[in-house]
Every structure is written in structure tokens, then in C-alpha cells.
Design an enzyme around this catalytic site. Sequence first.
Site, PDB file in Angstrom:
ATOM      1  N   SER A   1      -2.929  -0.397  15.063  1.00  7.45           N
ATOM      2  CA  SER A   1      -3.638   0.781  15.555  1.00  7.45           C
ATOM      3  C   SER A   1      -4.016   0.586  17.017  1.00  7.45           C
ATOM      4  CB  SER A   1      -4.903   1.025  14.725  1.00  7.45           C
ATOM      5  OG  SER A   1      -5.702   2.026  15.323  1.00  7.45           O
TER       6      SER A   1
ATOM      7  N   TYR B   1     -12.613  -3.457  11.546  1.00  8.76           N
ATOM      8  CA  TYR B   1     -11.290  -2.834  11.482  1.00  8.76           C
ATOM      9  C   TYR B   1     -10.523  -3.085  12.787  1.00  8.76           C
ATOM     10  CZ  TYR B   1      -7.685   0.766  11.152  1.00  8.76           C
ATOM     11  OH  TYR B   1      -6.482   1.425  11.136  1.00  8.76           O
TER      12      TYR B   1
ATOM     13  N   GLY C   1       0.818  -1.218   0.000  1.00  6.93           N
ATOM     14  CA  GLY C   1       0.000   0.000   0.000  1.00  6.93           C
ATOM     15  C   GLY C   1       0.842   1.254   0.000  1.00  6.93           C
ATOM     16  N   ALA C   2       1.928   1.260  -0.795  1.00 11.78           N
ATOM     17  CA  ALA C   2       2.901   2.350  -0.727  1.00 11.78           C
ATOM     18  C   ALA C   2       2.648   3.467  -1.731  1.00 11.78           C
ATOM     19  CB  ALA C   2       4.308   1.789  -0.935  1.00 11.78           C
ATOM     20  N   ASN C   3       1.501   3.467  -2.394  1.00 14.63           N
ATOM     21  CA  ASN C   3       1.255   4.506  -3.394  1.00 14.63           C
ATOM     22  C   ASN C   3       0.710   5.796  -2.781  1.00 14.63           C
ATOM     23  OD1 ASN C   3      -1.197   2.487  -3.429  1.00 14.63           O
ATOM     24  ND2 ASN C   3      -2.043   4.485  -3.977  1.00 14.63           N
ATOM     25  N   SER C   4       0.348   5.759  -1.490  1.00 14.28           N
ATOM     26  CA  SER C   4      -0.188   6.965  -0.858  1.00 14.28           C
ATOM     27  C   SER C   4      -0.011   6.884   0.655  1.00 14.28           C
ATOM     28  CB  SER C   4      -1.679   7.141  -1.193  1.00 14.28           C
ATOM     29  OG  SER C   4      -2.440   6.062  -0.646  1.00 14.28           O
ATOM     30  N   GLY C   5      -0.282   8.005   1.319  1.00 19.49           N
ATOM     31  CA  GLY C   5      -0.307   8.039   2.774  1.00 19.49           C
ATOM     32  C   GLY C   5       0.988   7.637   3.449  1.00 19.49           C
ATOM     33  N   ILE C   6       0.842   6.918   4.560  1.00 20.75           N
ATOM     34  CA  ILE C   6       1.993   6.491   5.350  1.00 20.75           C
ATOM     35  C   ILE C   6       2.928   5.624   4.521  1.00 20.75           C
ATOM     36  CG2 ILE C   6       2.701   5.161   7.377  1.00 20.75           C
ATOM     37  CD1 ILE C   6      -0.008   5.874   8.619  1.00 20.75           C
ATOM     38  N   GLY C   7       2.357   4.747   3.720  1.00 19.32           N
ATOM     39  CA  GLY C   7       3.171   3.853   2.905  1.00 19.32           C
ATOM     40  C   GLY C   7       4.054   4.606   1.935  1.00 19.32           C
TER      41      GLY C   7
END
Length: 325
Positions: A233, A266, A104-110
Site C-alpha cells: 500500500s 498497518y 485471502g482469496a475468499n473476498s475482495g481483491i484476492g
Amino acid sequence: KTTFFFFPSHLEEKTQWEHPKSGKRKRVAGGLPYGWEQETDESGQVYFVDHINKRTTYLDPRLAFTIEDNPVKPTTRQKYDGNSTAMEILQGRDLSGKVAIITGANSGIGFETAKSLALHGAYVILACRNMSRANDAVQRILTEWHKAKVEAMTLDLASLHSVQHFAEAFKSKNVPLHILICNAAIFGAPWCLTEDDLESTFQVNHLGHFYLVQLLEDVLRRSSPARVVVVSSESHRFTEIKDNSGKLDFNLLSPSKKEYWAMLAYNRSKLCNILFSNELNRRLAPHGVTSNAVHPGNMMYSSLHRSWWVYTLLFTLARPFTKSM
């Protein structure tokens, strides 16, 4: 290379090694920050090139990171806080030769994690479901540092077949794996089943990563010292996965539509992340592979809330008081 620098006094026409007010001696040590290179001009004078911001200077950029010649004993106060960035934490680290996978590295924390690791020399693989966005993320990193070693590979955690295919494709590269960051997640998603007939939040957030680590465990062992980082989390505290008799209730992990509540799903997936990371560390630490679960911050403003406009509104209201990208 260690360089001391002195302080000139133009009024008294003298120089001194100690700071005129604090009396401390300062020095610069270590290599240049990533993105910087040292060059020599035609007259033989050394100058520095900042490839990231496209500029040159005759001032050594390491002067911004001076240390005391006789450092005092470190205090117990934490070095980093909620305002620290990934680039600040990695300052001075040389990750050349290290290989990292980030889901999931295309946005946000990643994305921020992938960019920071790449700008410090690591070979980073962005494991993403959407290859168009992943390739855009790769180009954004290369724009900042043209020598960055980054690559996008397809990984859909909602498909165990895709996870298996990704692991096989990675192994075919015959490279080590020093850092595996299980970051991808969905939040607030409506109930639906994956192609494997499992509830999507449970599979994407936990089971897909669990399977990925199992498939890459042999590579991690051969690459030791290596590490696995699972992004979890604090919300894992607000749920349970046991029935009334205290036994694991598998129906809670992948519930039916009637029993589904997005927030609880979640939270349960994050609890699974914690339990998985702890047990993984117990089993692999003796073999040089550590595993840690990390809480990135309460209601951090990223793309996690995109599933429902109500969550987007809540995250937007909280944004001034929380860390964001």
C-alpha cells in the site's frame, strides 16, 4: 489462426477489406476468450458456446478484440487505467498449466484475482483462514466456469504452525508453483497477540507471508520462471521502523498494547512488505523468480475496513471516487 473480415455495402452491392471510413484492415487473432468453445451444428456450420453466460451465437466472439493488420507504433500512453478489470488485463492470455496460490482469496481483491486467473486456465489455490467462505468462493468461480481448476486450502497467517502445515500440504501435491500472491491482510484491528506472541497486524500482514515464501522458495525455484506478488500500500510512506539512531527498532514492528495504534501498525506492515519484496527479488531474480510489490489503489472498497465501523464509514464515503470490487 488469423481471420480477416470484410465490410459489405448493401447500397453499392460490393464488399471491401478496408473499413469504409478509417481505411484500416482489421483481423481477429489468437484463441477464444476463456469460457467460450467452438462447436459445429448438424449442417456443418460453426457456432460458439459461452459457458459462463449460458448462451450460443454464430458470431465469433473474437470480433470484439480485433487488431489492425498493420498496427501503428505503440504510443507511450498506458494501456490500462483505474477502470481496468483483471479480466480485461488477462484477455487473450492462456494460463493453462500454471499453478497459483493466493492468500485471502475468499473476498475482495484476492477473490477477483483468483477468479480471473482460474477463468484463464490456471490451477488456483485459495489459501484462506475461513474454509466455509473459501469453499463458497470456489463454488462462485465454478458457477461461472465449470471447468475452472480451483481449490481451497486452510491457511491462518496468525499461526506460524498453520503456515508450516499449509506449506507441507501444498508440497505433498507434487505440483509446481508459478504464481504466489501474498494478498491477505487485516486493517484497523484492535491490539491482540497471536498464538506466537506477536502483534496480529504485523504477523498477518507481513511475517506470516514472509515465512510462507521461505517455506515455498524451493518450489518456486524449481518452477521458474515464477513470480511472487506482494500486495502492499502507498500508506507504507507514512511511517518509520527505525529508532533515533537509524537502527531497526523491533519494538515498533510488534508493539505493546500501550504503544499500539492500528493505523501505524498497518503502515509499518506495508513498509515491511515493500522491503521484503525488494530483497526477495534481489536474491531470487537470478534464479528465475521475480518479486514485485503492488499498490492496489487508495481506499479501494473491499472487506479490508470491516474491523471498525468508523473505517467502514470512511471507505463508504470515499467509494464513489475510488475503484471498488
